[in-house]
Design a protein around this motif. Structure first.
Motif, PDB file in Angstrom:
ATOM      1  N   LYS A 184       0.909  -1.184   0.026  1.00 39.81           N
ATOM      2  CA  LYS A 184       0.001   0.080  -0.104  1.00 39.81           C
ATOM      3  C   LYS A 184       0.781   1.356   0.051  1.00 39.81           C
ATOM      4  CE  LYS A 184      -4.112  -1.968   2.027  1.00 39.81           C
ATOM      5  NZ  LYS A 184      -5.132  -1.836   3.391  1.00 39.81           N
ATOM      6  N   TYR A 220       2.507   1.926  -3.227  1.00 37.07           N
ATOM      7  CA  TYR A 220       1.556   1.893  -4.188  1.00 37.07           C
ATOM      8  C   TYR A 220       1.357   3.824  -4.191  1.00 37.07           C
ATOM      9  CZ  TYR A 220      -2.898   2.918  -6.906  1.00 37.07           C
ATOM     10  OH  TYR A 220      -3.960   3.144  -7.557  1.00 37.07           O
ATOM     11  N   ASN A 236      -8.288  -3.558  -5.522  1.00 34.11           N
ATOM     12  CA  ASN A 236      -7.662  -2.534  -5.317  1.00 34.11           C
ATOM     13  C   ASN A 236      -8.173  -1.502  -6.138  1.00 34.11           C
ATOM     14  OD1 ASN A 236      -7.307  -2.958  -8.265  1.00 34.11           O
ATOM     15  ND2 ASN A 236      -5.082  -3.501  -7.942  1.00 34.11           N
ATOM     16  N   HIS A 281      -5.541  -6.493  -5.099  1.00 38.78           N
ATOM     17  CA  HIS A 281      -4.180  -5.861  -5.142  1.00 38.78           C
ATOM     18  C   HIS A 281      -3.138  -6.714  -4.521  1.00 38.78           C
ATOM     19  CE1 HIS A 281      -4.634  -5.512  -0.366  1.00 38.78           C
ATOM     20  NE2 HIS A 281      -5.742  -5.361  -0.734  1.00 38.78           N
TER      21      HIS A 281
END
Length: 328
Positions: free
Chosen positions: A41, A44, A184, A190
């Motif tokens: 996360k 990303y 996601n 994701h």
């Protein structure tokens, strides 16, 4: 894009939060899969902030899990772009934590994550070039460049392996449907969730082998081949391929496919090292696994080859048991 615009563009993101009671497993610590989800996360966010585009996880490098994180710990996950290709971003991540009543942060793990920016059709799209500006950023950029050849060697070694029913080692397979809660920001599963599944399957496989509770201490070579779609059937297969003095090396394959067909495609592959610990948290020796079939022997040698390749990466090392065996 002008130089002034690039200077204003953020290349680093830090997430801070408390580890929740729902984050820990039956042993009372946060499992590696959840840490990997946090890493994904943060990386990303850094990738999207730099590229201003939707991004997908392509590869997660070597990550060692050191001190355990407990419920209530204050966690900090920092992700920084350190190198860019034409459409890829190499992002260095670091996880630290501390008891919020104390002031001393503890380093838990760090690794390099590669994201690729894609357009509306899912095709790679160009990203702005990142230029390091400090001595530390230059060092991280150089480490990322040094890992490219190591990564290619690991990918090539993994790609050449075959896993069939001729293997006799401990093996488990989890099957389930990818649910809407796994989605996601691009409408697909994701990467962090996939890595969480990998950790769960590896933990189960290792626990069945040693008949004790196990935890991950290392995960590496996590390669994402294709997206995994919501509503697809997911198959996570974990197989023991090697044991060191304390570590159980588990190869994990994630496959998925439309449940209306029988076709399953490889989406992700990696190798995870699990250990079992005593009451003090110290890893303890496990019974050695002895290859039986020709496939067992080949995969056993493959695992040792991967260890040798990773030893040449920045910060890498050769385990004591391999040093001893090479010297004898």
């Amino acid at each position: 894009m002008s130089t002034s615009e690039l200077k204003q563009r953020p290349h680093s993101v830090t997430l801070r939060f408390l580890a929740a009671p729902t984050d820990v497993d039956v042993t009372g610590i946060v499992p590696a899969g959840t840490v990997l989800e946090w890493v994904d996360k943060a990386a990303y966010a850094a990738a999207v902030g730099w590229s201003s585009s939707y991004c997908v996880t392509a590869y997660v490098g070597n990550i060692h899990f050191a001190d355990p994180i407990h419920s209530g710990d204050l966690v900090e996950v920092k992700a920084s772009v350190v190198y860019t290709g034409s459409s890829s971003m190499h992002i260095q991540t670091e996880v630290t934590f501390q008891d919020p009543r104390e002031l001393r942060p503890v380093a838990s793990s760090n690794c390099l994550v590669i994201f690729v920016a894609v357009d509306d059709q899912g095709k790679p799209t160009a990203v702005p070039s990142f230029t390091p500006g400090t001595a530390r950023e230059i060092e991280l950029r150089d480490n990322a460049l040094a890992r490219i050849d190591i990564r290619e060697q690991i990918v090539a070694s993994m790609k050449d392996q075959q896993y069939t029913d001729e293997g006799t080692a401990e093996r488990v397979t989890l099957r389930f449907m990818a649910s809407p809660t796994d989605v996601n920001w691009g409408g697909k599963v994701h990467g962090g969730m996939v890595m969480k599944w990998i950790d769960e399957a590896a933990e189960l496989c290792a626990a069945r082998y040693c008949q004790q509770e196990t935890v991950a201490v290392f995960s590496g070579g996590i390669r994402f081949y294709r997206p995994l779609l919501i509503g697809h059937l997911v198959e996570v297969e974990a197989r023991l391929v090697y044991t060191g003095n304390k570590g159980m090396h588990i190869a994990v394959h994630v496959r998925s496919g439309d449940p209306k067909t029988r076709e399953m495609n490889l989406t992700t592959y990696c190798l995870t090292v699990m250990v079992t610990r005593d009451e003090t948290g110290t890893a303890v020796p496990v019974k050695p696994w002895v290859p039986v079939s020709a496939e067992d022997q080949r995969l056993w040698e493959h695992a040792r080859e991967l260890v040798a390749i990773r030893a040449n990466a920045p910060g890498g090392y050769t385990p004591v048991h391999l040093v001893d065996s090479s010297a004898s």
